[in-house]
Structure formats: C-alpha cells, structure tokens
Design a protein around this motif. Structure first.
Motif, short mmCIF file in Angstrom:
data_model
loop_
_atom_site.label_atom_id
_atom_site.label_comp_id
_atom_site.label_asym_id
_atom_site.label_seq_id
_atom_site.Cartn_x
_atom_site.Cartn_y
_atom_site.Cartn_z
N SER A 662 -1.91 -10.43 -6.79
CA SER A 662 -2.65 -10.83 -5.68
C SER A 662 -1.58 -10.87 -4.44
N THR A 665 1.41 -6.55 -1.24
CA THR A 665 0.69 -6.02 -0.13
C THR A 665 -0.09 -4.66 -0.81
N GLU A 666 -0.88 -4.04 0.03
CA GLU A 666 -1.60 -2.96 -0.48
C GLU A 666 -0.64 -1.60 -0.70
N GLU A 667 0.46 -1.52 -0.09
CA GLU A 667 1.36 -0.53 -0.37
C GLU A 667 2.12 -0.91 -1.52
N GLU A 668 2.55 -2.01 -1.88
CA GLU A 668 3.31 -2.72 -3.04
C GLU A 668 2.33 -2.24 -4.33
N PHE A 669 0.90 -2.78 -4.01
CA PHE A 669 -0.05 -2.51 -5.33
C PHE A 669 -0.15 -0.82 -5.44
N LEU A 670 -0.24 -0.10 -4.79
CA LEU A 670 -0.45 1.08 -5.08
C LEU A 670 1.01 1.81 -5.71
N ALA A 719 -7.70 4.14 -6.12
CA ALA A 719 -6.44 3.95 -5.30
C ALA A 719 -6.05 5.03 -4.35
N LEU A 722 -7.85 4.35 -1.24
CA LEU A 722 -7.25 3.40 -0.42
C LEU A 722 -5.79 3.94 0.36
N ALA A 723 -5.25 4.91 -0.38
CA ALA A 723 -3.90 5.35 0.43
C ALA A 723 -4.60 6.43 1.59
N GLU A 725 -7.29 6.04 3.38
CA GLU A 725 -7.50 5.05 4.52
C GLU A 725 -6.25 4.66 5.08
N ARG A 726 -5.39 4.17 4.43
CA ARG A 726 -4.13 3.52 4.89
C ARG A 726 -3.50 4.80 5.88
#
Length: 738
Positions: A662, A665-670, A719, A722-723, A725-726
């Motif tokens: 949780s 960060t979004e980047e770390e999760f991807l 995923a 999300l990438a 969108e980022r």
C-alpha cells in the motif's frame, strides 16, 4: 559382352524410365543394383506384392539404416524389369551395418553435399536456385533426357571419395567383374547412384572381369538383421528434413504415373482443394491464372514440359498477393518456418503426398512384432478408445507397464493423458487413449533393433538414453524405468544419479532430480521403490549438495529463478519427509538457511526461500524485518515457493505485506507487479482468497474475499492502462495543460 552402366539419381522418374528402357533393350543376364548384398538371398521378399513405398531396414549394434523404395525409384524399377526379362538380380553394395555406412541413416540419400562447388557453378550457369531445380531443368522437364553420363562425370570429377565410398566402390566393382565373367556374351546392366558410376566404370576399364572372377563374400556380423518396413511419402520428403534423394514424392508419383502435364494439373487442383478445405478462398480465375503463369514460365525457361517449379511459381503468383515472410522452400530446399503463408503450407502438403506403404501379409517380421501383438491381445489393448487403469490392481499395473514400454519405444497409438508424475503426490490411476495407427508396424519392426521382447527392447532404449544423459535426464530415465517395471536398469541409473548429484554445480538440474527421486522414495510402493536405500542415498547427497551450493551463491538483484526455488522446496521436503535417509541434522539445515536468508549478497529470491526453509523447519522469523527487504516481489516468490502454509497461518506477515504494498508509489507498484504476480502464483485460488480475507480483516473492512481475487479484467491490462494514464498526465503537465 561387358557391363552397361546406368548412373541414377535416387527416386527420379526420368532415371527410372531410363533404367527400364536400358534393361528392356539390353536383355541382360544380370542386373546389378546398388543395395545391401546381405539381402540377396531374400530378394523375392521384395516382390511379394507390397503397396509402395516400403524400405529395407537394417540394424546392427547401435547403427540403423534404411533403403527406401517407391514406385519410381530406379532401383525398384530395375528389380521389376529384371524379373520381367528373366535376368538375375543382385544387390552389390556393402551391408548397411558395415563401417563404410557409419553415420549414414539413408542409403539412398543424395550426395550433392560432396560436390557442392560444381553444383553451385551449374546452378549459376543455368540461373536456377538449387540442385533440385537444376535436376528438373536438365532431366525431368525433358521428354528424352540426354547428358546424364556427362552430368555425373562432371560431378564426380570435382569430388574426392571418402574412405567409406572407396570401400563401397571397390566392393561393387568385384560384383560387376564376377557378373561379367558369368554372363559370357550377354550384357550386365549396373544401376548405381550417379556419384559412384564414373568410379566403377573406370575400375572396370582398368581391370575388366573374366570367367575366373569369383562372387564377393558378404561380410559377417555378430548381431543384427534386415527387414522390410512400410514407408510413406512423408518420410521420403526432403522438405520434412529427411534428405532422401528427390523431394516432393507425391508430385513425382503423379509424374511417373501420368506424365508431367497431368501432374501439373493434379498439383494445381490438389492445392486448391486443400486451401478450400481450410476455408481459404480460391476462385476459378485464380486457377486459370496459375496455369497460365506456369505455362509462360515453362516457355520462358525453355522447358519442353511443365517442371515442378514452373507450377509452384505459377501458383505462388496467382494465390499470394502479399509479401512473403520467408522464401519458398523449393528455392532453398528446407522446411517451412512458423507463420508461413497458408498457400505455401498447402503446396508443400500436396507435393509431399499422403501415400503410406503396406507390406504383404506374408512378409517376414522380427520376433518383437509378434510378441507385442500377442501382448496387446492378451491384455486387451488392441482396441480403440480410452482406458482407465487402477494401479493398485495387479492386472492393471501389468497393462500399464506394457503401455509404458511401448511409449518408451515410441510406438504410435498409445497416449497417456494422466497418471503418476515425477515429484508429484502419489497418483493411483492412469488414463490412456488407444487408437489405430498405420505407422505402428513400421515402428515395431524398427524397434526390433533393440531387442526381441518388449521388456528387452524398452530396457535397451532406456540404457542407451542413460549412457549419454545429463543429470536431469537421468532422473527422467529412472522414472521411465520404474514405470516400465525394468528394475535391472533402475539400479544402474540410481548409482549414476548418486555420483552425479555429488559432483554437479547445476542447481536447477539438482532441484529436478531431488524432487523426482524424493517422490519415488516416499510414495511409490506400487513400483517397488519406496524407501529404496539407493534412492535414499541420492536424496541425502542431493540435499547436502543443494545446501552447499546455495550458501555460496551471490549476485545482485535479479528476477526470481523458478528452478532454483524448486531446489529449495525439494530440500524442505527431503528434510521433512526423508529424515531417516539424511546424514544432516535439522539444526544444520536451519543454520545454513538462516545464514543465507541474512546474506545481503545473496539473490533476493534465494534469501526469501532460505527464510521459508528455516520457517518450515520450526524457526520463528521476525516478520518486522520484512520491511527492510529490497526487491520485495522476488523475495516473496522465494518465500512463498517454500513456506506457503506458514505464510497462510501468519496474519502478522500478511498485514506487514499489505502495508508495504500500500505504501508503494504508483510507479514502484508497476515495477514490482510482474514479480508480485509470480510470487502470488504459488498460491492456488482458494488460498489467495484466504490471504484476501486476512487483508480485509487487517484493514477492518467488510467485503467478499472471493470478489476481491476474481476480477473481470486482466490485472496486467489494468497496470498497462495505469502506465498509459501516467504518461499522458506527464505530457499534459509538461505542455502546461494540467
């Protein structure tokens, strides 16, 4: 009167016609043919009334060889024409098992590799792609081909015969001299491959035969035999990788039976039919265009009759409008690669043909054939359908062993769909599918080189595999020997495995071996291997070797290695379930595992697996230290691979993992997502639901754990979205639009 030499290319209709015409015109006393002299006393077997193609299969010790015949093989036509005119027929070549044939699996393979330079020069001169197109251009597309003698003289004039060819030619020359002496004033027709003909002619010119020349003796052998076997156009076809003289046997069968023009029409219609069967559109206009193009190409190339490549190039032009991803096989003599155009696939299928040979019922067969047929009848395995075997029942176990021996010998028609597997939990039932197979008789005859009975033949195959096997393959051979009920071989393989695991540095192979052997040691009372002391020694040596290797394994962050993790899981099982076979104490294993788990130089997945090993053996980890782990996904893959049950029973660890994920960060999760997916893939769906329920409880949230783990959308797709969108957000910010 002397010898009349006819040099041929094997499986050439043009050469077959020349042979027939020569024998008819000469009315010789003898027709001598390049073929195994040890079969001369049984030549009548060839004329029993078989449906061709067939082959003469010979074996001795570890060497096997085939001499294939089809309707248009010059050698076959020579036999038939000789009998028609009352001539004596003799094969005059060395037997297939002679050292001259070492490494030669097909007596009638083309020899063009031995004169590559001159063939390439001729191909350039005539502007053709390869020797097959050159041959068609010079001889198959001409009604009255000329220049064969000069062609073979040119080829042989640039080539050097090796030791094997020299021995064969000297032996064949002795047969020719003896026949010439016996024939008196009648001619002797000699039919051999064009590569050998110039040399034989020169030998006879230097030393002609007379009435004192004696028939050569056939060299003896200690072991082996020769039998006729059914063959097929598919096995004859060079495009399938089997270099056996002329390619495209289905097409040349039509040329032999109907002539070049009708063969061309047959090929066009066959390709169209095959494409339409695959729901590929082929119109009448396409066929007209193909024939028109083929005729134009034949005239442009100076062909009296349509050649094979004229028709193929015409079909390609008419049926394929887009760029080809690979050159047509007939332009380079090779196999099609994956992704080939459907039209090319069907062209080659039509060229190959579908004819399968069949032996006359009176044809002699090796003892193995009758033995297997009797076993199939006795055990009720000679029918078509599915078969379920309860391996705890003695009759079913024996039927299983018969089927596994046939599988090891690669006899077609027997396919196992489920049953015991290496390293798996014990399975007490097998499922098989039995089906008739035209190629079964040929496979059984060819398998006879290994032994006269089914256990003997299967054991010989397994022993040969074991002799040349690497460590991992040895474990496969052992399991096959167990399934076949061949205990004498199993002992040898166990000893080889024990020696191999002590010396190997291949952790992946060691993991496969340890898991498979441990499964046999633990479970297989059915097969007589449970608690086997030799297997126990392999388990002990393998466990010790794994621990020794992993403690010295260092490296930076890298993706989790499933083979390495398999070795760690097998080590856990060995310590938990085979204590009596191990020379190690649990404390020793736990000590190694703890040291590796704390070694910052060890790969992340190995550190996780080591922690899991110590945990599964009773050590209690400090789950708070998980917060300091780098490369979390790979570390978890190792942990989950070895300590899945312990993780499920630890809400504290699940809670810590939830917090760590949780906090990403979004980047770390991807970045971590692929490794996390691999890690959680070690849990079956029901256990993933248990983890989801623990996470919901940890968060104090209500919800359905099943719904959480069963998304309608692929997580990878989410995923990727999300990438995207980022990246879009980043571009908007950069452009001052957000």
């Amino acid at each position: 009167m002397g010898a009349v030499f006819v040099g041929v290319r094997h499986h050439s209709p043009a050469c077959a016609r020349l042979v027939a015409a020569t024998i008819s015109a000469q009315q010789p006393a003898y027709v001598l043919i390049e073929g195994p002299a040890d079969f001369n006393e049984r030549i009548d077997e060839l004329l029993l009334g078989h449906k061709l193609p067939i082959a003469l299969f010979s074996y001795s010790d570890e060497h096997a060889s085939w001499a294939p015949f089809c309707d248009y093989s010059p050698e076959w036509v020579a036999i038939a024409e000789a009998r028609r005119c009352g001539a004596e027929v003799r094969f005059i070549d060395l037997p297939a098992w002679h050292r001259a044939f070492r490494g030669v699996s097909n007596r009638y393979a083309d020899a063009e590799l031995r004169y590559t330079e001159v063939v390439e020069r001729l191909c350039r001169e005539f502007a053709v792609d390869n020797v097959d197109v050159l041959w068609d251009h010079l001889f198959e597309s001409v009604q009255d081909p000329r220049g064969l003698v000069e062609y073979f003289d040119l080829l042989r004039g640039t080539a050097t015969a090796d030791e094997g060819d020299s021995a064969r030619e000297e032996y064949m020359a002795r047969w020719v001299r003896a026949a010439v002496g016996e024939a008196g004033d009648r001619p002797v027709v000699v039919v051999t491959g064009g590569f050998h003909t110039p040399a034989l002619r020169a030998m006879l010119a230097a030393s002609p035969g007379d009435d004192t020349a004696e028939w050569p003796e056939v060299p003896e052998r200690e072991r082996g035999a020769s039998y006729l076997v059914p063959y097929s156009h598919a096995r004859l076809d060079a495009f399938t990788g089997y270099q056996s003289g002329m390619p495209s046997p289905g097409y040349y069968q039509q040329v032999w039976e109907q002539g070049a023009q009708r063969a061309a029409d047959w090929l066009v219609e066959s390709v169209a039919t095959r494409l339409r069967r695959r729901q590929q559109p082929v119109s009448t206009a396409d066929l007209i265009a193909a024939r028109t193009q083929a005729g134009a190409l034949a005239r442009l190339r100076g062909h009296e009759q349509l050649a094979r490549t004229d028709v193929l190039d015409g079909l390609t032009s008419a049926l394929i409008s887009e760029d080809l991803t690979q050159p047509p096989p007939w332009s380079r003599r090779g196999t099609l690669q994956p992704g080939a155009h459907p039209a090319l696939v069907e062209m080659l299928g039509a060229l190959r043909g579908e004819q399968v040979g069949r032996l006359h019922p009176s044809t002699p067969a090796p003892p193995l054939v009758g033995a297997v047929q009797e076993l199939l009848r006795t055990h009720g395995l000679d029918h078509e359908g599915t078969l379920s075997l309860d391996l705890t029942e003695p009759r079913s176990l024996e039927r299983s062993r018969v089927l596994h021996r046939l599988r090891v010998l690669r006899i077609p028609g027997f396919h196992r769909t489920s049953g015991p597997d290496r390293g798996a939990a014990p399975v007490l039932e097998e499922q098989w599918v039995l089906r008739p197979a035209e190629e079964r008789l040929a496979a059984l005859i060819e398998a006879a080189e290994h032994g006269a009975t089914l256990p003997e033949a299967a054991g010989a195959v397994l022993e040969r595999r074991a002799r040349h096997a690497q460590l991992q393959e040895l474990a496969v051979v052992l399991f096959d020997a167990v399934l076949c009920g061949i205990s004498t071989l199993s002992g040898k393989v166990k000893e080889a495995l024990n020696e191999g695991v002590r010396e190997t540095g291949d952790l992946a192979a060691l993991g496969h071996v340890l898991s498979g052997v441990l499964g046999l040691w633990r479970h297989d009372r059915l097969f007589g291997t449970a608690k086997d002391p030799l297997l126990g020694a392999v388990v002990d040596a393998g466990t010790t070797r794994v621990l020794w290797l992993v403690e010295g394994l260092h490296g930076g962050p890298a993706p989790a290695d499933p083979d390495r993790l398999r070795a760690m899981a097998a080590t856990r099982d060995a310590v938990l379930h085979a204590k009596s076979a191990l020379s190690l104490d649990i404390a020793d294993v736990t000590g190694v595992a703890t040291r590796v788990s704390e070694d910052v130089q060890a790969p992340p997945d190995l550190r996780g697996a080591a922690l899991g090993l110590a945990w599964s053996l009773g050590a209690q980890p400090d789950v708070r230290k998980v917060r300091t782990v780098t490369a979390l996904g790979d570390w978890l893959a190792g942990l989950f691979a070895v300590a899945r049950e312990e993780v499920l029973a630890s809400p504290e660890l699940v809670g810590v993992l939830d917090e760590l994920v949780s906090a990403m960060t979004e980047e770390e999760f991807l970045v971590a997502l692929p490794a996390l997916r691999l890690a959680f893939g070690y849990f079956p769906p029901r256990e993933r639901e248990t983890i989801a329920a623990t996470v919901l409880e940890h968060r104090g949230a209500d919800g359905d754990a099943r719904a959480v783990t069963r998304l309608d959308t692929d997580p990878v797709l989410v995923a990727e979205a999300l990438a995207v969108e980022r990246r879009v957000d980043g571009l908007l910010v950069k452009g001052g639009l957000a």
